[in-house]
Structures are given as C-alpha cells and as structure tokens.
Motif scaffolding. Structure first.
Motif, mmCIF file in Angstrom:
data_model
loop_
_atom_site.group_PDB
_atom_site.id
_atom_site.type_symbol
_atom_site.label_atom_id
_atom_site.label_comp_id
_atom_site.label_asym_id
_atom_site.label_seq_id
_atom_site.Cartn_x
_atom_site.Cartn_y
_atom_site.Cartn_z
ATOM 1 N N LYS A 57 -4.530 -12.568 -38.819
ATOM 2 C CA LYS A 57 -5.702 -11.697 -38.891
ATOM 3 C C LYS A 57 -6.064 -11.496 -40.352
ATOM 4 C CE LYS A 57 -5.855 -8.577 -34.971
ATOM 5 N NZ LYS A 57 -5.670 -7.202 -34.523
ATOM 6 N N ILE A 58 -7.362 -11.383 -40.617
ATOM 7 C CA ILE A 58 -7.824 -11.126 -41.969
ATOM 8 C C ILE A 58 -8.252 -9.666 -42.051
ATOM 9 C CG2 ILE A 58 -9.496 -11.769 -43.742
ATOM 10 C CD1 ILE A 58 -9.630 -14.539 -42.348
ATOM 11 N N LYS A 59 -7.572 -8.902 -42.933
ATOM 12 C CA LYS A 59 -7.878 -7.477 -43.120
ATOM 13 C C LYS A 59 -8.056 -7.209 -44.603
ATOM 14 C CE LYS A 59 -4.692 -6.167 -39.448
ATOM 15 N NZ LYS A 59 -3.382 -5.541 -39.206
ATOM 16 N N VAL A 63 -4.593 -11.873 -45.576
ATOM 17 C CA VAL A 63 -4.274 -12.484 -44.293
ATOM 18 C C VAL A 63 -2.872 -12.048 -43.881
ATOM 19 C CG1 VAL A 63 -4.084 -14.659 -43.020
ATOM 20 C CG2 VAL A 63 -5.672 -14.489 -44.918
ATOM 21 N N ILE A 96 -9.298 -17.692 -48.356
ATOM 22 C CA ILE A 96 -9.426 -16.560 -47.435
ATOM 23 C C ILE A 96 -10.891 -16.342 -47.068
ATOM 24 C CG2 ILE A 96 -9.116 -14.065 -47.168
ATOM 25 C CD1 ILE A 96 -6.632 -14.339 -48.991
ATOM 26 N N ASP A 97 -11.781 -16.398 -48.067
ATOM 27 C CA ASP A 97 -13.216 -16.218 -47.806
ATOM 28 C C ASP A 97 -13.749 -17.300 -46.869
ATOM 29 O OD1 ASP A 97 -13.246 -13.987 -49.427
ATOM 30 O OD2 ASP A 97 -13.997 -15.071 -51.187
ATOM 31 N N GLU A 100 -12.412 -16.622 -43.353
ATOM 32 C CA GLU A 100 -13.068 -15.453 -42.774
ATOM 33 C C GLU A 100 -14.474 -15.794 -42.277
ATOM 34 O OE1 GLU A 100 -13.226 -10.729 -43.761
ATOM 35 O OE2 GLU A 100 -13.350 -12.111 -45.454
ATOM 36 N N ARG A 101 -15.189 -16.598 -43.059
ATOM 37 C CA ARG A 101 -16.530 -17.032 -42.660
ATOM 38 C C ARG A 101 -16.485 -17.838 -41.362
ATOM 39 N NH1 ARG A 101 -17.763 -20.360 -46.660
ATOM 40 N NH2 ARG A 101 -17.009 -19.014 -48.292
ATOM 41 N N LYS A 104 -15.634 -15.616 -38.310
ATOM 42 C CA LYS A 104 -16.736 -14.744 -37.889
ATOM 43 C C LYS A 104 -17.907 -15.527 -37.299
ATOM 44 C CE LYS A 104 -15.911 -10.738 -40.786
ATOM 45 N NZ LYS A 104 -16.377 -9.945 -41.923
#
Length: 161
Positions: A57-59, A63, A96-97, A100-101, A104
């Motif tokens: 999960k990315i928070k 990660v 990470i970016d 995340e992209r 989503k």
C-alpha cells in the motif's frame, strides 16, 4: 563459475507467492528493499514466513508491505518481533510516484511475488503491478494446466509401452 558456486552466493532459496500468478495477471515487476529487525531476518533465513496474502500500500509517499507474516524467531527472547505488521519498503521517490499513478489510474494493485536475499545479505522484495483476474480467467488457467498434465501422462505412458 559453476552452478554450485552460484547457489552458494545466492544464500537461501527465495520465498515465492504461488497464488499471485493464479489470482492476478502480473504486468510488470519492481525490486524493493525492506526494513526489517534482526530477528525477522533470522526467521527469513530459516524460511519461516508466509507471503501468500502480502500486498503493498502507498501511504503519504511511502510504500508499506501489508499482511506479510514472519514467524517469530525461536531464539529471539525479549527482542522478538510481532508476526504481522506493516513493513516499510525502500524505493526511490520517482518509482513511488510512478507506481501510485498506475495504481490510481488503471485500478492495478501491488502484490508481493517473491522475497529473496541479494548477495547473501540484503533482503529484497519483488513487487508486481497486477490486475485482478476474473473467475472465468482462473477457470481457463485451470483447464490449461489440467490439459498439460494429461498430455504429460499420455506421453509417459506411451514411452513405457
């Protein structure tokens, strides 16, 4: 270098999440470091872990590996670790970016597929960007694997005749 020497350099065999290929369509892979305590590393060297339900999960731009179970080390004493806890993964900010992209926008998930030792000392996690399979896709995979088994049996029986 011979195969035996290469195996010695690798250290323990990797822990593999076999359910990942069955439940998900794996799209791309990424290697990440993981933050562990000493007793967790010792348990991993003894292959005392379960990767089956592990996901990332990315928070807040970090990660974390969730639902990854490492059995407490038998000689850990007071310094032992909890069996299940979120464990931080080490990735570059750009990676990470990007992840995340994709998670989503495309509705993908991050699944842990393998845990292994790199150069016999660094614990690494192989993450896969994955798309969940539908039930009919799983049935199709089962039919294909059953067909392969039947073909192998038939060839084996023919060779013995």
């Amino acid at each position: 270098m011979g195969k035996k020497k290469e195996a010695e350099n690798q250290g323990p065999q990797p822990l593999v999440n076999k359910k990942a290929r069955f439940n998900f369509e794996l799209i791309s892979f990424i290697e990440a470091g993981i933050v562990l305590s000493g007793s967790e590393v010792k348990s991993l060297r003894e292959k005392k872990a379960n990767l089956t339900d592990a996901f990332a999960k990315i928070k807040n731009g970090e990660v974390f590996l969730e639902s990854f179970s490492i059995t407490p080390y038998k000689n850990g004493g007071y310094a032992n670790h909890p069996e299940i806890r979120p464990r931080k993964l080490l990735l570059h900010k750009k990676e990470i970016d990007k992840l995340e992209r994709q998670v989503k926008e495309k509705g993908l998930v991050l699944v842990a597929t393998k845990i292994y030792f790199k150069d016999r000392k660094w614990v690494k996690v192989e993450l896969a960007l994955a798309k969940p399979k539908k039930l009919y896709d799983k049935r199709e995979d089962l039919k294909k694997s059953d067909a392969k088994v039947e073909i192998a049996r038939a060839l084996k029986a023919k060779n013995y005749s």
